[in-house]
Write an enzyme that holds these catalytic residues in place. Structure first.
Site, PDB file in Angstrom:
ATOM      1  N   SER A 249      40.626  43.495  41.987  1.00  0.00           N
ATOM      2  CA  SER A 249      40.610  42.387  42.940  1.00  0.00           C
ATOM      3  C   SER A 249      39.195  42.223  43.483  1.00  0.00           C
ATOM      4  O   SER A 249      38.261  42.058  42.702  1.00  0.00           O
ATOM      5  CB  SER A 249      41.638  42.613  44.055  1.00  0.00           C
ATOM      6  OG  SER A 249      41.735  41.488  44.889  1.00  0.00           O
ATOM      7  N   THR A 250      39.007  42.328  44.800  1.00  0.00           N
ATOM      8  CA  THR A 250      37.695  42.103  45.398  1.00  0.00           C
ATOM      9  C   THR A 250      36.645  43.028  44.791  1.00  0.00           C
ATOM     10  O   THR A 250      36.816  44.240  44.774  1.00  0.00           O
ATOM     11  CB  THR A 250      37.754  42.327  46.922  1.00  0.00           C
ATOM     12  OG1 THR A 250      38.859  41.606  47.456  1.00  0.00           O
ATOM     13  CG2 THR A 250      36.464  41.854  47.582  1.00  0.00           C
TER      14      THR A 250
ATOM     15  N   HIS B  97      42.437  39.259  40.370  1.00  0.00           N
ATOM     16  CA  HIS B  97      42.899  38.244  41.315  1.00  0.00           C
ATOM     17  C   HIS B  97      41.871  37.123  41.422  1.00  0.00           C
ATOM     18  O   HIS B  97      40.814  37.284  42.018  1.00  0.00           O
ATOM     19  CB  HIS B  97      43.130  38.870  42.697  1.00  0.00           C
ATOM     20  CG  HIS B  97      44.173  39.937  42.703  1.00  0.00           C
ATOM     21  ND1 HIS B  97      44.218  40.934  43.651  1.00  0.00           N
ATOM     22  CD2 HIS B  97      45.220  40.168  41.870  1.00  0.00           C
ATOM     23  CE1 HIS B  97      45.246  41.731  43.407  1.00  0.00           C
ATOM     24  NE2 HIS B  97      45.861  41.286  42.329  1.00  0.00           N
TER      25      HIS B  97
ATOM     26  N   MET C  21      41.097  45.042  47.404  1.00  0.00           N
ATOM     27  CA  MET C  21      41.817  45.244  48.657  1.00  0.00           C
ATOM     28  C   MET C  21      43.316  45.189  48.396  1.00  0.00           C
ATOM     29  O   MET C  21      43.787  44.413  47.576  1.00  0.00           O
ATOM     30  CB  MET C  21      41.421  44.153  49.661  1.00  0.00           C
ATOM     31  CG  MET C  21      41.919  44.386  51.059  1.00  0.00           C
ATOM     32  SD  MET C  21      41.052  45.785  51.814  1.00  0.00           S
ATOM     33  CE  MET C  21      41.744  45.732  53.476  1.00  0.00           C
TER      34      MET C  21
ATOM     35  N   ASP D 186      48.159  46.300  45.205  1.00  0.00           N
ATOM     36  CA  ASP D 186      48.579  45.848  43.883  1.00  0.00           C
ATOM     37  C   ASP D 186      48.079  46.814  42.811  1.00  0.00           C
ATOM     38  O   ASP D 186      46.897  47.141  42.759  1.00  0.00           O
ATOM     39  CB  ASP D 186      48.036  44.445  43.618  1.00  0.00           C
ATOM     40  CG  ASP D 186      48.676  43.782  42.415  1.00  0.00           C
ATOM     41  OD1 ASP D 186      49.782  44.190  42.041  1.00  0.00           O
ATOM     42  OD2 ASP D 186      48.077  42.841  41.864  1.00  0.00           O
TER      43      ASP D 186
END
Length: 349
Positions: free
Chosen positions: A163-164, A189, A282, A285
Site C-alpha cells: 500500500s503506502t 492499493h 498502512m 490488509d
C-alpha cells in the site's frame, strides 16, 4: 500530538476546502495555505510543517520541481493532489519517485456525499503521512542483480501485496528479478487508471514483463500481473495452469483490490508452491492472507521496519506469527531466488 499541515494549491477553492477539513479535525493544525511555490517555501521555513498537501499543477514553479527541491533541502512527508487522468497518474508516479509519500485525487465539489468521503480520505492520508519514515539517503538508480535462478518451474507463484510506499518498493523488487522468474501477481492499493500507468512504467524498467491484469490470463514465468485499481485479483487452478480471475466484489479489509483476497486465492490454488511477500503500507490488509498462505504450506516474507515507509501492513503480518523471514527491501528479490533455489533441492526452508 498535533500534526502541522501546510496546504499548497493554486486553486482558491481547493485551498479553502482542504483548509476547512484540516481546521475541523482534532489534532490537526493548519499552519498555512500557499497559492504558489514561493509562498510555500517561506511557509516551510517558518512553520516546519509535519505534512504538506501539494498540487501537481501550479503556476511559476510546478509541483514536481518544488517537491524535488523540498526533498533535498528539508525532507517532509508530502501528499500530492492530482487528477485521475493518465497524465495525472504519470506525474504522480514521478512524484512518488522523488519522495512523495502518497497522493490524493482532486475532490469532486458537486456532491455532498463525495465531499464527506473525501474528508475521511484526506484525514486518513495525513495521519498516515505523518508516520512515514523518510530516508535522507538519495535513491539509487542502479538495478540490483539477484542470484541466478537454478530451479526453473511453472508451478511456483510469487504474490506481493503493498500500500503506502508500495510503488517504489515494488519497483525495487521487480527490477532485480531475473527474466526467468516464476509468475508474479501483485496487489497495490491504487485507483483505476493509476495501475495502468504503473504497470507500463514498471514494464519499461524491468527485465520481466509487467502487465495490468485483464482477467483470464495464464500466469507464465517471466511475467508480473498487477491488479487493476477497481477489481480484486484472484488466482485459480485450471488443469496444469494457473489463471487470473478478476472480481468486482465489495471492499475487503477496507480495499479493492485487496491483498487478503489475492493471498487467500493463492493459498487455495497454489498451496505449498506459493511465495508471499507483504511490503510497506498502512493498515492490516494482507495479515489474514499471509496466515492462509502459511497454513497451506507456502513461504511467507515481510519487509522489515527499517526499510518500510509505513510499517503497518508488514507489522500486522509479522504479528500473526506466520511470517518466516523479515527482510530489508533491497534484499527481498535475492531472498526470493534463494528460497526458490532451495525448494528445487527438495529440502525444507
Amino acid at each position: 500530538m498535533m500534526i502541522k499541515v501546510l496546504v499548497v494549491d493554486d486553486s482558491a477553492l481547493i485551498r479553502s476546502l482542504l483548509s476547512e477539513i484540516i481546521k475541523n479535525e482534532p489534532n490537526f493544525l493548519l499552519v498555512g495555505a500557499a497559492s504558489d511555490a514561493y509562498v510555500a517555501r517561506d511557509m516551510v521555513n517558518q512553520y516546519r510543517p509535519d505534512v504538506i498537501t501539494l498540487d501537481v499543477e501550479m503556476p511559476k514553479v510546478d509541483g514536481l520541481t518544488f517537491l524535488e527541491k523540498l526533498m533535498k533541502a528539508r525532507p517532509t512527508p508530502v501528499i500530492m493532489i492530482s487528477s485521475l487522468t493518465e497524465q495525472g497518474a504519470e506525474v504522480t508516479l514521478r512524484a512518488l519517485e522523488l519522495g512523495a509519500v502518497d497522493y490524493l485525487a482532486k475532490p469532486k465539489l458537486d456532491i455532498a456525499k463525495g465531499i464527506e468521503e473525501y474528508r475521511q480520505e484526506i484525514v486518513f492520508k495525513i495521519k498516515t503521512a505523518a508516520l512515514a519514515k523518510l530516508s535522507s539517503k538519495p535513491k539509487s538508480t542502479r538495478t540490483q542483480s539477484s542470484p541466478a535462478l537454478r530451479f526453473k518451474t511453472t508451478e511456483k507463484i510469487i504474490a506481493i501485496g503493498a500500500s503506502t510506499g508500495g510503488t517504489e518498493a515494488i519497483k525495487t523488487v521487480l527490477t532485480a528479478m531475473p527474466i526467468d522468474s516464476p509468475g508474479i501477481v501483485i496487489t497495490q492499493h491504487m485507483p483505476p487508471g493509476f495501475t495502468t500507468s504503473f504497470a507500463k512504467r514498471l514494464n519499461a524498467l524491468c527485465r520481466i514483463t509487467v502487465l495490468e491484469a485483464q482477467g483470464d490470463e495464464r500466469i507464465v514465468p517471466g511475467h508480473a500481473y498487477l491488479a487493476p485499481g477497481d477489481r480484486h485479483l484472484t488466482v485459480v487452478r485450471s488443469g496444469a495452469d494457473y489463471r487470473i480471475v478478476l472480481t468486482d466484489g465489495p471492499r475487503v479489509s477496507g480495499h479493492k483490490p485487496s491483498v487478503d483476497v489475492m493471498f487467500e486465492s493463492v493459498a487455495e490454488s497454489v498451496a505449498s508452491n506459493a511465495l508471499a511477500v507483504v511490503l510497506t503500507g498502512m493498515g492490516k490488509d494482507g495479515a489474514l492472507g499471509i496466515r492462509y498462505i502459511a497454513e497451506h504450506g507456502g513461504f511467507t516474507m515481510a519487509q522489515d521496519e527499517a526499510t518500510s515507509l509505513i510499517f503497518g501492513m508488514p507489522q500486522e503480518a509479522i504479528k500473526t506469527g506466520c511470517v518466516k523471514q523479515v527482510v530489508g527491501l533491497e534484499s527481498i528479490s535475492c531472498k526470493l531466488i534463494e528460497v526458490l533455489n532451495a525448494m528445487g533441492k527438495d529440502y525444507r526452508i
